[in-house]
Design an enzyme around this catalytic site. Sequence first.
Site, mmCIF file in Angstrom:
data_model
loop_
_atom_site.group_PDB
_atom_site.id
_atom_site.type_symbol
_atom_site.label_atom_id
_atom_site.label_comp_id
_atom_site.label_asym_id
_atom_site.label_seq_id
_atom_site.Cartn_x
_atom_site.Cartn_y
_atom_site.Cartn_z
ATOM 1 N N VAL A 189 0.826 -1.204 0.000
ATOM 2 C CA VAL A 189 0.000 0.000 0.000
ATOM 3 C C VAL A 189 0.867 1.263 0.000
ATOM 4 O O VAL A 189 0.712 2.134 -0.852
ATOM 5 C CB VAL A 189 -0.967 -0.001 1.210
ATOM 6 N N ASN B 174 1.882 -2.781 8.454
ATOM 7 C CA ASN B 174 1.017 -3.956 8.445
ATOM 8 C C ASN B 174 0.238 -4.071 9.757
ATOM 9 O O ASN B 174 0.738 -3.715 10.822
ATOM 10 C CB ASN B 174 1.815 -5.228 8.149
ATOM 11 N N THR C 60 -5.355 -0.347 7.529
ATOM 12 C CA THR C 60 -6.732 -0.687 7.897
ATOM 13 C C THR C 60 -6.767 -0.980 9.385
ATOM 14 O O THR C 60 -6.024 -1.831 9.874
ATOM 15 C CB THR C 60 -7.184 -1.933 7.115
ATOM 16 N N GLU D 18 -7.264 2.771 2.443
ATOM 17 C CA GLU D 18 -6.924 2.546 1.043
ATOM 18 C C GLU D 18 -7.818 1.463 0.460
ATOM 19 O O GLU D 18 -7.962 0.399 1.036
ATOM 20 C CB GLU D 18 -5.441 2.146 0.939
ATOM 21 N N LYS E 132 -13.911 1.024 5.960
ATOM 22 C CA LYS E 132 -12.958 0.116 5.308
ATOM 23 C C LYS E 132 -13.262 -1.336 5.669
ATOM 24 O O LYS E 132 -13.293 -2.217 4.802
ATOM 25 C CB LYS E 132 -11.525 0.495 5.714
ATOM 26 N N CYS F 95 -6.089 -9.145 3.165
ATOM 27 C CA CYS F 95 -7.071 -8.241 3.790
ATOM 28 C C CYS F 95 -8.401 -8.854 4.173
ATOM 29 O O CYS F 95 -8.870 -8.649 5.296
ATOM 30 C CB CYS F 95 -7.307 -7.053 2.869
ATOM 31 N N LYS G 199 -8.509 -11.118 7.371
ATOM 32 C CA LYS G 199 -8.045 -10.335 8.524
ATOM 33 C C LYS G 199 -9.073 -9.262 8.912
ATOM 34 O O LYS G 199 -9.386 -9.091 10.086
ATOM 35 C CB LYS G 199 -6.701 -9.700 8.141
ATOM 36 N N LYS H 267 -4.105 -14.080 -6.369
ATOM 37 C CA LYS H 267 -4.829 -13.772 -7.600
ATOM 38 C C LYS H 267 -3.831 -13.380 -8.673
ATOM 39 O O LYS H 267 -2.640 -13.259 -8.384
ATOM 40 C CB LYS H 267 -5.870 -12.689 -7.379
#
Length: 461
Positions: A13, A88, A129, A158, A217, A273, A276, A336
């Site tokens: 990020v 993180n 986040t 973000e 978020k 993400c 978590k 991905k």
Amino acid sequence: MIKNICCIGAGYVGGPTMAVIALKNPNIKVSVVDINAERIAAWNTNELPVYEPGLLEVVKQARGRNLFFSTEIEGSIREADMIFISVNTPTKTFGVGKGRAADLRFVELCARQIASVATTNKIVVEKSTLPVRTAQAIKTILSETGNHAKFQVLSNPEFLAEGTAVDDLMNPDRVLIGGDQTPEGLKAIEELTAVYASWVPRERIIQTRLWSSELTKLTANAFLAQRISSINSISALCEVTGADVDEVAFAIGADTRIGAKFLKSSVGFGGSCFQKDILNLVYLCEFFGLPDVAKYWEQVILLNDYQKRRFAMNIIQTLFNTVSGKKIAMLGWAFKKDTNDTRESAAIYVSDHLLNDMANIWVYDPKVPEKSIYADIDYLETRSSEKNKELLTVTHDPYEACKNAHAIAVVTEWDEFRSYDWQKIYDNMMKPAFIFDGRNLLDHKKLMEIGFKVKAIGKSY
Ligand SMILES: NC(=O)c1ccc[n+]([C@@H]2O[C@H](COP(=O)([O-])OP(=O)(O)OC[C@H]3O[C@@H](n4cnc5c(N)ncnc54)[C@H](O)[C@@H]3O)[C@@H](O)[C@H]2O)c1
């Protein structure tokens, strides 16, 4: 007006976000700092530590002009008038909230470091986040500096997706900025708004209260993941009824109230993400005495675990109830396509199930290095690292991965898999030759014509 930005955390990020901010604001000096010297060194080469289409071009334009990567954390904090915290925030692995709550020690460390170093007023921006109300803890730490510097804390989560980070940053659906609704808070919101307004239309910059922004978020990720778990739950029903999940997804997605995006059934979502952030949401709901809400969201994760397990079990059962000693080619390891990130990738868990049954797995991924693959599987601590090396092989050649294999499992939707010479692959495989398409990526009709036995998510052939 902001002249000097520092971003703590040069990860997936911090790096791309600051590169785009620097590109679009040539008059602002942007320093990205990190404790990881190896990562910083890589940001200063053309072998960036993060793979994202288009990122190198952006970095090259701004680096050395007004974009700098360094390990000079204290100096950069001191110079900056705006500091982003982009470190993180993993799930806690011990103590109170283990397995659910966000581990905020890195964020707390940043706040303490800012408090101890800053001598002038600063705007501190939460880019990581975070659980709702984290800004309160940051404010409390910052208020104890003893050197009269004043701080405003903003939340600016973000929303970029890995694999399309540069496009998402260049043309975001929205930018969200939350802050205190005091004159100082509103002024800080405007200062950050001005940074984004260099390229984002004003109407796409949403300004809210601090807590709404923090909670948005988590909510956004929970809703996105919920769509995947919803369609994946239907995929299981498709397989036993003869319905086709892609047809169902297409038809429901045509309803504008539902929309077509994020309805692709798969072996399960991964990434750093979704899991978590939902666990974090579940923990918060429990903490605030809302167990029914917690259970509702937890089911999204449970269904995702079920989907990965189901995919692995399908392989074992189809291969006559055992994969022991059988070669299985795993195409893809990243969570991905178009990223080298493997965090929480379905491939890890599918492999673990198969390795438990003593399969010989051969992994090919176009972007993930061998050492990450072994690190991921060793991290589970299911078996010794020596055993993992014995049972799992990493290759740079997909044809070698598939040669003499009993089955192929497609777990990442890399485009290149479509253009392989599938006839050649079939000719060199054990028969019957199975393909388990965990992404519904390949042309199944063509594969079946060649002779493959195809098993795919949400299909009943
Ligand atoms: N990866 C994504 O797609 C994504 C998208 C949106 C939001 N987020 C959120 O953004 C945050 C960062 O995610 P990421 O994927 O960039 O993580 P990351 O692990 O790639 O990067 C974090 C970096 O912070 C550094 N760091 C940690 N503590 C530090 C300290 N005290 N001082 C200096 N550097 C420190 C680490 O060395 C690491 O390089 C997380 O909260 C994540 O949830 C991630």
